[in-house]
Write a protein that holds these residues in place. Structure first.
Motif, mmCIF file in Angstrom:
data_model
loop_
_atom_site.group_PDB
_atom_site.id
_atom_site.type_symbol
_atom_site.label_atom_id
_atom_site.label_comp_id
_atom_site.label_asym_id
_atom_site.label_seq_id
_atom_site.Cartn_x
_atom_site.Cartn_y
_atom_site.Cartn_z
ATOM 1 N N ALA A 121 -5.526 -1.955 -9.841
ATOM 2 C CA ALA A 121 -6.088 -2.940 -8.911
ATOM 3 C C ALA A 121 -5.265 -4.214 -8.873
ATOM 4 C CB ALA A 121 -7.533 -3.267 -9.295
ATOM 5 N N GLN A 122 -4.620 -4.552 -9.974
ATOM 6 C CA GLN A 122 -3.828 -5.784 -10.030
ATOM 7 C C GLN A 122 -2.487 -5.636 -9.327
ATOM 8 O OE1 GLN A 122 -4.072 -6.536 -14.418
ATOM 9 N NE2 GLN A 122 -4.861 -8.516 -13.758
ATOM 10 N N GLN A 123 -1.864 -4.477 -9.460
ATOM 11 C CA GLN A 123 -0.550 -4.274 -8.847
ATOM 12 C C GLN A 123 -0.641 -3.820 -7.405
ATOM 13 O OE1 GLN A 123 2.014 -1.794 -11.171
ATOM 14 N NE2 GLN A 123 1.634 -2.883 -13.085
ATOM 15 N N GLY A 124 -1.788 -3.290 -7.007
ATOM 16 C CA GLY A 124 -1.933 -2.818 -5.638
ATOM 17 C C GLY A 124 -1.220 -1.495 -5.425
ATOM 18 N N LEU A 125 -1.130 -1.098 -4.176
ATOM 19 C CA LEU A 125 -0.508 0.179 -3.825
ATOM 20 C C LEU A 125 1.012 0.084 -3.850
ATOM 21 C CD1 LEU A 125 -2.693 1.482 -0.869
ATOM 22 C CD2 LEU A 125 -2.382 2.599 -3.074
ATOM 23 N N GLU A 126 1.648 1.108 -4.369
ATOM 24 C CA GLU A 126 3.100 1.224 -4.335
ATOM 25 C C GLU A 126 3.480 2.583 -3.772
ATOM 26 O OE1 GLU A 126 5.014 0.272 -7.979
ATOM 27 O OE2 GLU A 126 4.050 -1.691 -8.185
ATOM 28 N N SER A 127 4.729 2.715 -3.378
ATOM 29 C CA SER A 127 5.173 3.960 -2.748
ATOM 30 C C SER A 127 5.007 5.156 -3.673
ATOM 31 C CB SER A 127 6.638 3.834 -2.319
ATOM 32 O OG SER A 127 7.467 3.555 -3.436
ATOM 33 N N GLN A 128 5.104 4.953 -4.992
ATOM 34 C CA GLN A 128 4.953 6.074 -5.915
ATOM 35 C C GLN A 128 3.525 6.619 -5.906
ATOM 36 O OE1 GLN A 128 6.978 7.919 -7.044
ATOM 37 N NE2 GLN A 128 6.444 8.818 -9.006
ATOM 38 N N CYS A 143 -9.205 15.766 -4.934
ATOM 39 C CA CYS A 143 -8.698 14.442 -5.292
ATOM 40 C C CYS A 143 -9.819 13.411 -5.356
ATOM 41 C CB CYS A 143 -7.639 13.999 -4.279
ATOM 42 S SG CYS A 143 -6.893 12.394 -4.647
ATOM 43 N N VAL A 144 -9.813 12.630 -6.432
ATOM 44 C CA VAL A 144 -10.681 11.466 -6.587
ATOM 45 C C VAL A 144 -9.781 10.267 -6.874
ATOM 46 C CG1 VAL A 144 -12.518 10.373 -7.936
ATOM 47 C CG2 VAL A 144 -12.596 12.837 -7.488
ATOM 48 N N ILE A 145 -9.919 9.200 -6.094
ATOM 49 C CA ILE A 145 -9.123 7.997 -6.299
ATOM 50 C C ILE A 145 -9.919 7.014 -7.148
ATOM 51 C CG2 ILE A 145 -7.898 6.083 -5.203
ATOM 52 C CD1 ILE A 145 -6.706 8.785 -4.536
ATOM 53 N N VAL A 146 -9.316 6.537 -8.235
ATOM 54 C CA VAL A 146 -9.947 5.536 -9.098
ATOM 55 C C VAL A 146 -9.098 4.271 -9.090
ATOM 56 C CG1 VAL A 146 -10.687 4.958 -11.428
ATOM 57 C CG2 VAL A 146 -11.016 7.279 -10.569
ATOM 58 N N VAL A 147 -9.682 3.174 -8.579
ATOM 59 C CA VAL A 147 -9.005 1.877 -8.611
ATOM 60 C C VAL A 147 -9.388 1.225 -9.931
ATOM 61 C CG1 VAL A 147 -8.644 -0.323 -7.441
ATOM 62 C CG2 VAL A 147 -9.161 1.739 -6.105
ATOM 63 N N ASN A 148 -8.498 1.324 -10.907
ATOM 64 C CA ASN A 148 -8.786 0.844 -12.266
ATOM 65 C C ASN A 148 -8.483 -0.655 -12.413
ATOM 66 O OD1 ASN A 148 -9.557 1.181 -14.982
ATOM 67 N ND2 ASN A 148 -7.426 1.409 -15.608
ATOM 68 N N LYS A 149 -9.002 -1.245 -13.485
ATOM 69 C CA LYS A 149 -8.832 -2.665 -13.822
ATOM 70 C C LYS A 149 -9.513 -3.570 -12.786
ATOM 71 C CE LYS A 149 -4.350 -1.565 -15.902
ATOM 72 N NZ LYS A 149 -2.907 -1.899 -15.996
ATOM 73 N N TRP A 150 -10.575 -3.065 -12.156
ATOM 74 C CA TRP A 150 -11.289 -3.860 -11.165
ATOM 75 C C TRP A 150 -11.954 -5.071 -11.805
ATOM 76 C CZ3 TRP A 150 -10.506 -4.244 -6.338
ATOM 77 C CH2 TRP A 150 -11.448 -4.805 -5.478
ATOM 78 N N PHE A 164 -9.323 -3.236 0.416
ATOM 79 C CA PHE A 164 -8.501 -2.403 -0.464
ATOM 80 C C PHE A 164 -8.696 -0.929 -0.117
ATOM 81 C CE2 PHE A 164 -6.165 -2.681 -4.556
ATOM 82 C CZ PHE A 164 -5.961 -1.324 -4.769
ATOM 83 N N GLU A 165 -9.934 -0.536 0.106
ATOM 84 C CA GLU A 165 -10.223 0.859 0.438
ATOM 85 C C GLU A 165 -9.566 1.261 1.756
ATOM 86 O OE1 GLU A 165 -14.150 3.625 1.391
ATOM 87 O OE2 GLU A 165 -14.309 1.899 0.048
ATOM 88 N N GLU A 166 -9.626 0.379 2.748
ATOM 89 C CA GLU A 166 -8.993 0.672 4.040
ATOM 90 C C GLU A 166 -7.482 0.803 3.890
ATOM 91 O OE1 GLU A 166 -10.289 -2.528 6.491
ATOM 92 O OE2 GLU A 166 -12.236 -1.597 6.972
ATOM 93 N N ALA A 167 -6.891 -0.027 3.020
ATOM 94 C CA ALA A 167 -5.444 0.044 2.788
ATOM 95 C C ALA A 167 -5.067 1.380 2.145
ATOM 96 C CB ALA A 167 -4.999 -1.115 1.903
ATOM 97 N N VAL A 168 -5.893 1.845 1.203
ATOM 98 C CA VAL A 168 -5.623 3.117 0.541
ATOM 99 C C VAL A 168 -5.666 4.259 1.548
ATOM 100 C CG1 VAL A 168 -6.508 4.800 -1.122
ATOM 101 C CG2 VAL A 168 -6.439 2.368 -1.719
ATOM 102 N N ARG A 169 -6.714 4.297 2.362
ATOM 103 C CA ARG A 169 -6.853 5.393 3.319
ATOM 104 C C ARG A 169 -5.754 5.340 4.384
ATOM 105 N NH1 ARG A 169 -11.446 7.863 1.847
ATOM 106 N NH2 ARG A 169 -13.166 6.615 1.036
ATOM 107 N N SER A 170 -5.352 4.140 4.758
ATOM 108 C CA SER A 170 -4.296 4.002 5.751
ATOM 109 C C SER A 170 -2.963 4.526 5.218
ATOM 110 C CB SER A 170 -4.162 2.537 6.176
ATOM 111 O OG SER A 170 -3.076 2.360 7.054
ATOM 112 N N ARG A 171 -2.644 4.187 3.965
ATOM 113 C CA ARG A 171 -1.371 4.618 3.376
ATOM 114 C C ARG A 171 -1.361 6.109 3.058
ATOM 115 N NH1 ARG A 171 1.871 0.913 0.764
ATOM 116 N NH2 ARG A 171 3.222 2.729 0.407
ATOM 117 N N PHE A 172 -2.538 6.670 2.712
ATOM 118 C CA PHE A 172 -2.612 8.070 2.301
ATOM 119 C C PHE A 172 -2.867 9.020 3.460
ATOM 120 C CE2 PHE A 172 -3.960 7.197 -2.386
ATOM 121 C CZ PHE A 172 -2.693 6.669 -2.614
ATOM 122 N N ALA A 173 -2.944 8.525 4.691
ATOM 123 C CA ALA A 173 -3.187 9.376 5.858
ATOM 124 C C ALA A 173 -2.085 10.448 5.953
ATOM 125 C CB ALA A 173 -3.228 8.521 7.117
ATOM 126 N N PRO A 174 -2.384 11.652 6.490
ATOM 127 C CA PRO A 174 -3.600 11.976 7.243
ATOM 128 C C PRO A 174 -4.773 12.457 6.404
ATOM 129 C CG PRO A 174 -2.054 13.784 7.400
ATOM 130 C CD PRO A 174 -1.362 12.708 6.625
#
Length: 291
Positions: A121-128, A143-150, A164-174
Motif C-alpha cells: 500500500a505504501q509503494q503503490g502499483l508497479e509494473s512488476q 486470484c485474490v488481491i491483498v493490499v498489505n500495510k494498509w 486505489f481499487e480503481e487503479a488496480v482494476r484499471s492496470r490489471f485489465a482486461p
C-alpha cells in the motif's frame, strides 16, 4: 574413531524430522500460493495465518529464498499454503540463487488453485505487479488481491480506498473480476477475510451451470445484441453448453460462422456471464465452435 561420513550420519540422525507436509497427502486441501514483489509482506501474512514464525521476516529484500509449504486447517477452512520468494524483474535478478528462487515461485503458481497477490500500500502499483498478475492469468489460476500495510497509510478514507481499487482494476485489465482486500499482516487486520475470499474464489472455479439455464439466460441476450455482421454475413449463435472436467469454467458457443466472432464480442459474452453468475476471482474460457 568414526570417519567424517559416519559423523555426518550421526548428526543427521539427531535432527528433527521434516515438518513440511506434502500437498499430495492432502488432496482435499485448497492449494494457495502467496506471491508478490519483495517486501510486500508475503512471509508476514504466511506467519500470521499459521500463528507461528515459519518464514523469516526481514526488511532485506530476498530473505525468503525457497517456497515454504504448510497446512492450515482451522475455522472450517482447509488450506495448503505456500510462501514464495519475492519476484523481481528479470533484469534485476543477478544471482543464480535468486533466479532459482523465482523459478520456484513460478512453479508454486503453476501448482496452485488460487494465488494471493500481495501489493504494498505504501509503494503503490508497479509494473512488476502487473507482470505477476499476467502470470496468474496465463496459468488460469484463481486470484485474490491483498493490499498489505494498509495500517501504515495516513489517509484510510473510503474515497482513497476506492481510488486505489480503481487503479488496480484499471492496470490489471482486461481480467478485473477479482476480490481486493485492504489488510495488514502486522496487525492481523482482515487476515481471516483473505482466507475466506480464497475459498470463495476456489468454489467459483468449480462452478457448474446447467445447460438449460445457460441457454435460457444468454440466448435472449445474444438475440438482442448479436455479433457484428462480417462481409454481409450474419452470425447466429444457437446453443451454449459448459465443458466438463476443466481447470476453470469453460463454455462453448455454437455458431454458424464461428470464425467471424472476434475477441471484443467474446469479452462482451464473458462480462454478461459474470453479471449473471458469481465467477469472481476465476478466469473463464469461451470457445466459439461450428454449429
Amino acid at each position: 574413531g568414526h570417519g567424517t561420513g559416519d559423523l555426518l550420519d550421526d548428526i543427521v540422525a539427531l535432527l528433527p524430522e521434516e515438518e513440511d507436509e506434502v500437498a499430495d497427502e492432502f488432496p482435499d486441501a485448497l492449494n494457495v500460493a502467496i506471491i508478490g514483489r519483495p517486501n510486500a509482506g508475503k512471509s508476514s501474512l504466511f506467519n500470521r495465518i499459521l500463528g507461528a514464525d515459519r518464514s523469516i521476516v526481514s526488511n532485506i529484500a530476498g530473505t525468503t529464498r525457497d517456497a515454504i509449504h504448510s497446512r492450515y486447517n482451522k475455522y472450517g477452512l482447509d488450506f495448503y499454503l505456500v510462501d514464495t520468494a519475492g519476484m523481481r524483474k528479470k533484469g534485476k535478478v543477478t544471482e543464480d540463487l535468486e533466479f532459482y528462487s523465482v523459478m520456484r515461485s513460478i512453479r508454486a503458481i503453476e501448482e496452485s488453485d488460487v494465488c494471493i497477490l500481495m501489493l504494498d500500500a505504501q509503494q503503490g502499483l508497479e509494473s512488476q505487479d502487473l507482470n505477476i498478475h499476467n502470470l496468474i492469468v496465463r496459468n488460469r489460476k484463481g486470484c485474490v488481491i491483498v493490499v498489505n500495510k494498509w495500517d501504515l497509510v495516513e489517509d484510510k478514507s473510503v474515497k482513497v480506498q476506492k481510488t486505489f481499487e480503481e487503479a488496480v482494476r484499471s492496470r490489471f485489465a482486461p481480467f478485473v473480476d477479482f476480490p481486493i482486500i485492504f489488510a495488514s499482516a502486522l496487525t492481523k487486520q482482515r487476515i481471516l477475510k483473505v482466507l475466506e475470499e480464497a475459498r470463495n474464489v476456489y468454489e467459483n472455479r468449480t462452478t457448474k451451470i446447467p445447460t438449460a439455464r445457460l441457454n435460457e439466460e444468454m440466448l435472449p441476450l445474444i438475440e438482442a445484441y448479436p455479433p457484428p455482421s462480417n462481409k454481409g454475413k450474419y452470425i447466429k449463435i444457437k446453443y451454449i453448453t459448459q465443458l466438463p472436467n476443466t481447470q476453470v469454467p469453460s463454455f462453448v458457443y455454437f455458431a454458424n460462422l464461428p470464425q467471424y466472432v472476434k475477441e471484443p464480442y467474446k469479452r462482451f459474452l464473458e462480462n454478461k456471464m459474470r453479471e449473471k453468475w458469481n465467477l469472481t476471482g476465476t478466469p473463464i474460457n469461451i470457445y466459439i465452435r461450428q454449429k
